[in-house]
Write an enzyme that holds these catalytic residues in place. Structure first.
Site, PDB file in Angstrom:
ATOM      1  N   ASP A 152       1.880  35.225 -34.863  1.00  0.00           N
ATOM      2  CA  ASP A 152       1.314  34.471 -33.870  1.00  0.00           C
ATOM      3  C   ASP A 152       2.330  34.551 -32.502  1.00  0.00           C
ATOM      4  O   ASP A 152       2.026  34.736 -31.397  1.00  0.00           O
ATOM      5  CB  ASP A 152       1.384  32.882 -34.203  1.00  0.00           C
ATOM      6  CG  ASP A 152       0.205  32.589 -34.986  1.00  0.00           C
ATOM      7  OD1 ASP A 152      -0.864  33.071 -35.053  1.00  0.00           O
ATOM      8  OD2 ASP A 152       0.465  31.626 -35.707  1.00  0.00           O
ATOM      9  N   GLY A 153       3.597  34.738 -32.743  1.00  0.00           N
ATOM     10  CA  GLY A 153       4.480  35.101 -31.634  1.00  0.00           C
ATOM     11  C   GLY A 153       4.285  36.191 -30.872  1.00  0.00           C
ATOM     12  O   GLY A 153       4.529  36.187 -29.638  1.00  0.00           O
ATOM     13  N   ASN A 193       0.341  27.891 -26.046  1.00  0.00           N
ATOM     14  CA  ASN A 193       0.609  26.829 -27.075  1.00  0.00           C
ATOM     15  C   ASN A 193       1.408  25.553 -26.549  1.00  0.00           C
ATOM     16  O   ASN A 193       0.769  24.363 -26.524  1.00  0.00           O
ATOM     17  CB  ASN A 193       1.537  27.423 -28.144  1.00  0.00           C
ATOM     18  CG  ASN A 193       1.031  27.898 -29.335  1.00  0.00           C
ATOM     19  OD1 ASN A 193      -0.111  27.709 -29.585  1.00  0.00           O
ATOM     20  ND2 ASN A 193       1.897  28.045 -30.360  1.00  0.00           N
ATOM     21  N   THR A 205      -1.602  22.681 -33.555  1.00  0.00           N
ATOM     22  CA  THR A 205      -1.294  22.965 -34.966  1.00  0.00           C
ATOM     23  C   THR A 205       0.023  23.774 -34.979  1.00  0.00           C
ATOM     24  O   THR A 205       0.229  24.108 -36.147  1.00  0.00           O
ATOM     25  CB  THR A 205      -2.606  23.889 -35.477  1.00  0.00           C
ATOM     26  OG1 THR A 205      -2.370  25.056 -34.601  1.00  0.00           O
ATOM     27  CG2 THR A 205      -3.855  22.974 -35.359  1.00  0.00           C
ATOM     28  N   TYR A 219       4.223  23.214 -33.303  1.00  0.00           N
ATOM     29  CA  TYR A 219       5.259  22.416 -33.296  1.00  0.00           C
ATOM     30  C   TYR A 219       4.783  21.069 -33.247  1.00  0.00           C
ATOM     31  O   TYR A 219       5.352  20.092 -33.810  1.00  0.00           O
ATOM     32  CB  TYR A 219       6.198  22.687 -32.108  1.00  0.00           C
ATOM     33  CG  TYR A 219       7.875  22.292 -32.129  1.00  0.00           C
ATOM     34  CD1 TYR A 219       8.192  21.324 -33.177  1.00  0.00           C
ATOM     35  CD2 TYR A 219       8.419  22.348 -31.228  1.00  0.00           C
ATOM     36  CE1 TYR A 219       9.355  20.965 -33.151  1.00  0.00           C
ATOM     37  CE2 TYR A 219       9.677  21.942 -30.938  1.00  0.00           C
ATOM     38  CZ  TYR A 219      10.251  21.130 -32.110  1.00  0.00           C
ATOM     39  OH  TYR A 219      11.312  20.722 -32.088  1.00  0.00           O
ATOM     40  N   SER A 220       4.000  20.649 -32.360  1.00  0.00           N
ATOM     41  CA  SER A 220       3.356  19.424 -32.053  1.00  0.00           C
ATOM     42  C   SER A 220       2.872  18.865 -33.416  1.00  0.00           C
ATOM     43  O   SER A 220       3.254  17.576 -33.776  1.00  0.00           O
ATOM     44  CB  SER A 220       2.165  19.174 -31.099  1.00  0.00           C
ATOM     45  OG  SER A 220       1.743  17.948 -30.948  1.00  0.00           O
ATOM     46  N   LEU A 221       2.353  19.443 -34.344  1.00  0.00           N
ATOM     47  CA  LEU A 221       1.717  19.000 -35.772  1.00  0.00           C
ATOM     48  C   LEU A 221       2.890  18.762 -36.654  1.00  0.00           C
ATOM     49  O   LEU A 221       3.317  17.683 -37.081  1.00  0.00           O
ATOM     50  CB  LEU A 221       1.014  19.878 -36.368  1.00  0.00           C
ATOM     51  CG  LEU A 221       0.600  19.682 -37.540  1.00  0.00           C
ATOM     52  CD1 LEU A 221      -0.491  18.682 -37.573  1.00  0.00           C
ATOM     53  CD2 LEU A 221      -0.354  20.731 -38.158  1.00  0.00           C
TER      54      LEU A 221
END
Length: 270
Positions: free
Chosen positions: A54-55, A123, A168, A170-172
């Site tokens: 993903d990065g 993101n 989905t 860091y926030s998650l």
């Protein structure tokens, strides 16, 4: 159609032959194909295959959005939530493009202004306390305003502002809600707030969010899509709104967000 291939050499050192196979297969179908080594190589492309985690996708997504290049992610990393297929299924990825049997999904992005500088995030943007050497801070004091109205004052480790795509990530992990990609909203999630009432706030993506540091001098890092881009200077205001660009992802026609959510995040056991 012009197709680019961008890959994370960290994951593909021993699998570079797979990149060559993809290139040959695309050319055999009459497509123009080239390897992308830098942002300048993106000019003129219609589609880009991004091989990595993903990065890797986040690292190039904003530049692709700027040029309106469609992204097809092939996971070579760990989670691969943004990818459409796995490395062992590259033939499927090639078929999607060559047969045109796919749909596209537009993902909203954040525009972040800090002083005279402007950044973009697919993101999230994170304002967080510094944990480095002499710049270490225990907590930071921040005030958030949406369209001029104060939402709350936070004494915390920081604040995450994320798109539905980033909900989905860091926030998650910090207690935020999962948001489906088609929602026209963003989410602001405090990190380890020292309060019984501070909770994530979902708000309309046509709003303008401003974040102020209410205690000057406390080191505060600014992190965009997982990368530290600097430190907030004294008196600076961070202004966050919906960007005028979006990331366009290629997906299968039977794409199922919730199926991927369960599979990738292991919410249910088999």
């Amino acid at each position: 159609m012009k197709v680019g291939i961008y890959f994370n050499k960290k994951y593909l050192t021993e699998k570079s032959a797979r990149v060559d196979e993809i290139s040959k297969s695309l050319k055999a179908h009459g497509l123009i194909c080239k390897k992308v080594n830098g942002f300048d190589d993106l000019d003129g492309l219609d589609v880009i295959f991004v091989l990595g985690g993903d990065g890797t996708i986040l690292a190039i997504a904003s530049e692709c959005a700027k040029r309106k290049i469609k992204i097809l992610g092939i996971n070579c990393g760990h989670l691969g939530f943004l990818a459409e297929t796995e490395l062992e299924n590259t033939d499927e990825a090639v078929s999607l493009i060559c047969n045109g049997n796919y749909q596209t999904q537009n993902r909203s992005m954040l525009e972040i202004k800090v002083g005279e500088k402007t950044y973009y995030a697919l993101n999230d943007v994170v304002l967080q306390r510094s944990t480095s050497g002499n710049r270490f801070s225990n907590t930071v004091d921040l005030r958030a305003e949406i369209n001029g109205s104060t939402v709350d004052n936070f004494t915390s480790d920081g604040i995450i502002v994320s798109t539905p795509t980033g909900s989905t990530a860091y926030s998650l992990a910090a207690g935020g809600s999962v948001m489906t990609p088609d929602l026209k909203a963003f989410i602001m999630t405090p990190i380890c707030a020292h309060s019984l009432h501070s909770r994530p706030v979902v708000y309309s993506d046509d709003s303008v969010l401003k974040i102020y540091q209410t205690e000057n001098g406390t080191p505060l890092n600014i992190v965009i899509d997982g990368r530290i881009i600097g430190e907030l200077t004294e008196g600076a205001i961070v202004v966050i709104k919906k960007a005028d660009r979006y990331a366009e992802f290629i997906t299968r026609n039977d794409n199922d967000f919730f199926k991927k959510l369960l599979l990738k995040l292991n919410i249910w056991s088999k």
